[in-house]
Design an enzyme around this catalytic site. Structure first.
Site, PDB file in Angstrom:
ATOM      1  N   THR B 314       0.845  -1.195   0.000  1.00 41.14           N
ATOM      2  CA  THR B 314       0.000   0.000   0.000  1.00 41.14           C
ATOM      3  C   THR B 314       0.876   1.239   0.000  1.00 41.14           C
ATOM      4  OG1 THR B 314      -1.758  -1.122   1.218  1.00 41.14           O
ATOM      5  CG2 THR B 314      -1.794   1.273   1.251  1.00 41.14           C
ATOM      6  N   TRP B 317       2.543   1.614  -3.331  1.00 37.71           N
ATOM      7  CA  TRP B 317       1.599   2.065  -4.365  1.00 37.71           C
ATOM      8  C   TRP B 317       1.545   3.586  -4.420  1.00 37.71           C
ATOM      9  CZ3 TRP B 317      -2.766   5.080  -4.412  1.00 37.71           C
ATOM     10  CH2 TRP B 317      -3.605   4.981  -5.546  1.00 37.71           C
ATOM     11  N   HIS B 318       1.676   4.206  -3.244  1.00 42.85           N
ATOM     12  CA  HIS B 318       1.568   5.660  -3.186  1.00 42.85           C
ATOM     13  C   HIS B 318       2.778   6.365  -3.767  1.00 42.85           C
ATOM     14  CE1 HIS B 318      -1.767   4.925  -0.407  1.00 42.85           C
ATOM     15  NE2 HIS B 318      -2.138   6.158  -0.666  1.00 42.85           N
ATOM     16  N   GLY B 319       3.935   5.730  -3.716  1.00 46.70           N
ATOM     17  CA  GLY B 319       5.118   6.402  -4.256  1.00 46.70           C
ATOM     18  C   GLY B 319       6.314   5.483  -4.282  1.00 46.70           C
TER      19      GLY B 319
END
Lengths: 310, 463
Positions: B314, B317-319
């Site tokens: 997770t 996924w954001h960066g």
């Protein structure tokens, strides 16, 4: 019409920017543009650094003093310019124009303090006077003195960076006094109230081409022989004055602060021509055969003295 | 293009709405919306439009292949689709990150490659994967019309910033939908709430957060907290604002997307926070990673492992940076602790449980924003250890930012939950003329601010 307005540009953009500017100035009491300081009583000041060599806040605080080596370089440039002018039979004068906040610090918002005494503009003037024979006229004293004696008069435009008719008259008269040919004193002149010109700072804020309610005082009857403007472009201005004897010629390499000096200076020259310092070319001396060459520099552009030479 | 821009508000949206309303047959409407969505994407990223189209074609083909197949063949096609989708995502988003890691591990110096990140790739890739996996599992029917599938994947309301819409949320609407005036109005109102959250709150507090986080020096304790809280508000109002706009826009065209945020800052535990924050992403990970890994069905240790994997990913996924992975694991660690018994303890602490949750969340955001692990740790120490020196920012919060900050705090969700529970009379205002008038003011203020944002004249143009 609305559709083409939408398609070509954003409809109502100017109106929205104007409303935004008014909301910021009157309601939020803050500047909508990061390059402009919203001062007291509707005074705007420039703090931006859109030109990479400028830093008005550092000029004010005296934190960007030149090094010894830089001052020597400037002195060298000015001395060589003086020699070149002399070879062409002209007097070379350096004129330094202060930033608006140096003359009107009381209109800055709280937190900026007073302008530093030991700032760049003073540094350059003192060094050139001590190490060269180039005449240097720093306009700070003449403007400050007049402001103290006549506090009811304004010498700079409120919503713009430039000096107004009165401020430029004082500066022009300082130059002419140095040349031994002064105009009448400012306090003796007739004034006519006119709408203020478009302000560079009010445009940055989004007020557009009109800034409502501002007026300036146009000076009349300062001479019997007004010069006629024969050329006026973005960078060049030329004047001719048949009534003037002797027919001396003036060449000015400066910036936008020189533009407002020209009508006053030209009244005491047969011919006068100015161009911006970055357009200066040696050819100009040959072309205009000047008797007097003025190099005018605004305080926030002093860095350009490191590379300018006639 | 972004929703919070004059081009979108003044031109794109009105034109699309009017054109869509003028067209009767549904197939034509879908085609129109598809073209509008591709234009929307290409406006800011003309270079990456082919990538989006390729991604759509891959998933369309995968769908057509998976549907009639069975057994090992069916699985093979799924794996192929997974590899291609994740491969594209991995290449565009994580190549530079991977190279940086390898560069540090290996003795030789690797070439630095510049890969431009296509906007929205994380969203539309995950969306396409949900289609392919749900199809494999037999939970949805295959979409034989490539244009309809393309519309599902690229629909402009949720293409750039989510929510991650599952195919079954729109499966029916693609074939048959209607937009009543009520739907349209409520969608537009939702859109305006989102626009206001983004422009009037998020963009304003962002200035305060940026002042503190982007400075070269560390802040004094109170300013560290102001910065961290500003960022906490910024990211919530920005992200949930975008989701509101997406959901509102979808509704204006007859699509009903699921909620993506449920007042996460009113959660009383980290576990409940994740039921309220970026719901579409956490459910995606739950359905397609956590449960396939075994979920919580194979004993405590396996559960913990699964949770940590999910949260690490997770974060990733954001960066593409370790600070994001660490942020994910930070939340994962607290989730584990809560499972292990912490939740029971804090449940008995009364209002302190909200304080605990927000402390975890706010500190987590510091890792998210700080830019480097070291900077995050230094920043956190500024927040908890009073230091002798620290930068002070007297002009950090000009009046508009203060107003936005206070409005942001008030709008966290406490009042809204009370309204929803019927405990506040203000709930009667929903859908009223008064609400519409307020939203109109919000719209005008947003247009004003967005116009001014694009105005950057040069002082010397006259010189």
């Amino acid at each position: 019409m609305v559709i083409t307005g939408i398609l070509r540009r954003q409809a109502f953009k100017e109106e929205l920017l104007y409303v935004n500017a008014v909301l910021h100035r009157d309601f939020l009491k803050m500047s909508p543009n990061g390059d402009v300081i919203l001062g007291r009583d509707g005074w705007f000041f420039y703090k931006g650094r859109q030109d990479p060599l400028e830093d008005p806040l550092a000029d004010y605080a005296g934190t960007n003093l030149f090094t010894e080596e830089e001052l020597a370089r400037i002195a060298g440039n000015m001395t060589r310019s003086q020699e070149k002018a002399a070879q062409a039979g002209a007097v070379f004068i350096v004129v330094l124009a202060p930033n608006k906040e140096r003359i009107y610090p009381e209109y800055l918002p709280e937190g900026y303090g007073m302008p530093a005494e030991n700032a760049r503009i003073r540094q350059v003037a003192d060094y050139l006077r001590a190490h060269t024979s180039v005449p240097v006229i720093d306009m700070t004293p003449v403007l400050s003195t007049y402001r103290d004696v006549h506090p009811e008069e304004r010498l700079y435009i409120r919503h713009d960076t430039h000096w107004n008719f009165q401020g430029s008259y004082l500066a022009a008269n300082e130059i002419l006094s140095y040349l031994g040919d002064p105009l009448p004193p400012l306090s003796a002149l007739n004034r006519v109230e006119v709408d203020a010109p478009v302000g560079d700072l009010s445009i940055l804020m989004g007020f557009g081409e009109n800034y409502k309610g501002e007026t300036e005082e146009y000076l009349t009857e300062f001479t019997d022989h007004y010069a006629t403007e024969t050329l006026s472009t973005t960078y060049e201005h030329a004047y001719v004055n048949d009534a003037e004897t002797p027919h001396r010629s003036l060449l000015v390499a400066g910036d936008s602060f020189s533009v407002s000096l020209m009508p006053y200076l030209a009244s005491h020259f047969g011919r006068a021509y100015m161009n911006f310092h970055y357009n200066y070319d040696e050819q100009m001396i040959a072309e205009h055969q000047p008797d007097v060459i003025v190099y005018e520099v605004l305080e926030r552009f002093l860095s350009y003295m490191l590379t300018f030479e006639l | 293009m972004v929703f919070s821009s004059i081009k979108f508000l003044w031109v794109f949206l009105p034109v699309t709405v009017i054109a869509s309303a003028c067209v009767r047959p549904l197939k034509l409407k879908n085609l129109l919306l598809l073209i509008a969505s591709l234009i929307f994407y290409a406006w800011g990223n003309p270079v990456h439009l082919p990538l989006l189209i390729v991604s759509i074609l891959i998933n369309y083909a995968a769908g057509r292949l998976i549907d009639p197949a069975e057994g090992a063949r069916r699985k093979a096609y799924l794996v192929l689709a997974l590899v291609l989708n994740l491969g594209l995502l991995g290449y565009f988003k994580y190549t530079m990150f991977a190279l940086r890691i390898l560069d540090r591990l290996l003795p030789v110096s690797l070439p630095q490659v510049e890969v431009a990140l296509p906007i929205g790739i994380s969203f539309f890739t995950f969306q396409s994967l949900s289609y392919v996996i749900d199809l494999y599992r037999g939970q949805i029917g295959v979409q034989k019309n490539p244009l309809d599938l393309a519309l599902y994947i690229s629909f402009f309301p949720q293409l750039i910033a989510g929510p991650i819409v599952k195919y079954r949320e729109v499966e029916l609407a693609l074939k048959e939908r209607s937009v009543s005036l009520e739907d349209f109005a409520s969608g537009f109102r939702r859109f305006l709430y989102g626009l206001g959250k983004k422009v009037l709150i998020a963009n304003q507090v962002a200035m305060a957060a940026d002042t503190v986080f982007d400075a070269a020096v560390l802040p004094a304790l109170p300013y560290a907290w102001l910065g961290a809280l500003s960022y906490t508000l910024q990211i919530y109002y920005d992200f949930s604002g975008y989701s509101d706009m997406a959901i509102g826009l979808g509704r204006m065209f007859g699509f009903h997307f699921n909620e993506n945020f449920d007042y996460p800052y009113t959660a009383d535990s980290v576990r409940h926070f994740w039921r309220r924050w970026h719901i579409s992403l956490s459910t995606w990970f739950r359905d397609y990673l956590y449960i396939p890994l075994g979920g919580s069905r194979h004993g405590t240790l396996r559960t913990y492992r699964n949770l940590l994997i999910v949260f690490a990913l997770t974060g990733l996924w954001h960066g593409a940076a370790f600070t994001f992975v660490f942020w994910g694991l930070w939340h994962g660690a607290f989730l584990l602790a809560e499972r292990a018994g912490l939740e029971k303890v804090i449940a008995r602490c009364g209002p302190l449980k909200y304080v605990y949750t927000m402390l975890v969340v706010v500190c987590g955001w510091v890792f998210f924003r700080a830019g480097s692990f070291f900077k995050a740790l230094s920043f956190l120490s500024c927040m908890f250890v009073p230091a002798a020196s620290g930068a002070e920012y007297a002009f950090m919060m000009p009046p508009p930012v203060v107003v936005a900050f206070c409005a942001g705090l008030l709008g966290i969700g406490g009042f809204q939950r009370l309204i929803r529970a019927g405990k506040l009379k203000a709930g009667r205002l929903a859908g009223s003329l008064a609400e519409a008038a307020c939203l109109l003011v919000v719209l005008m203020l947003c247009i004003l601010l967005l116009t001014a944002d694009t105005y950057n004249p040069f002082i010397y143009y006259r010189f």
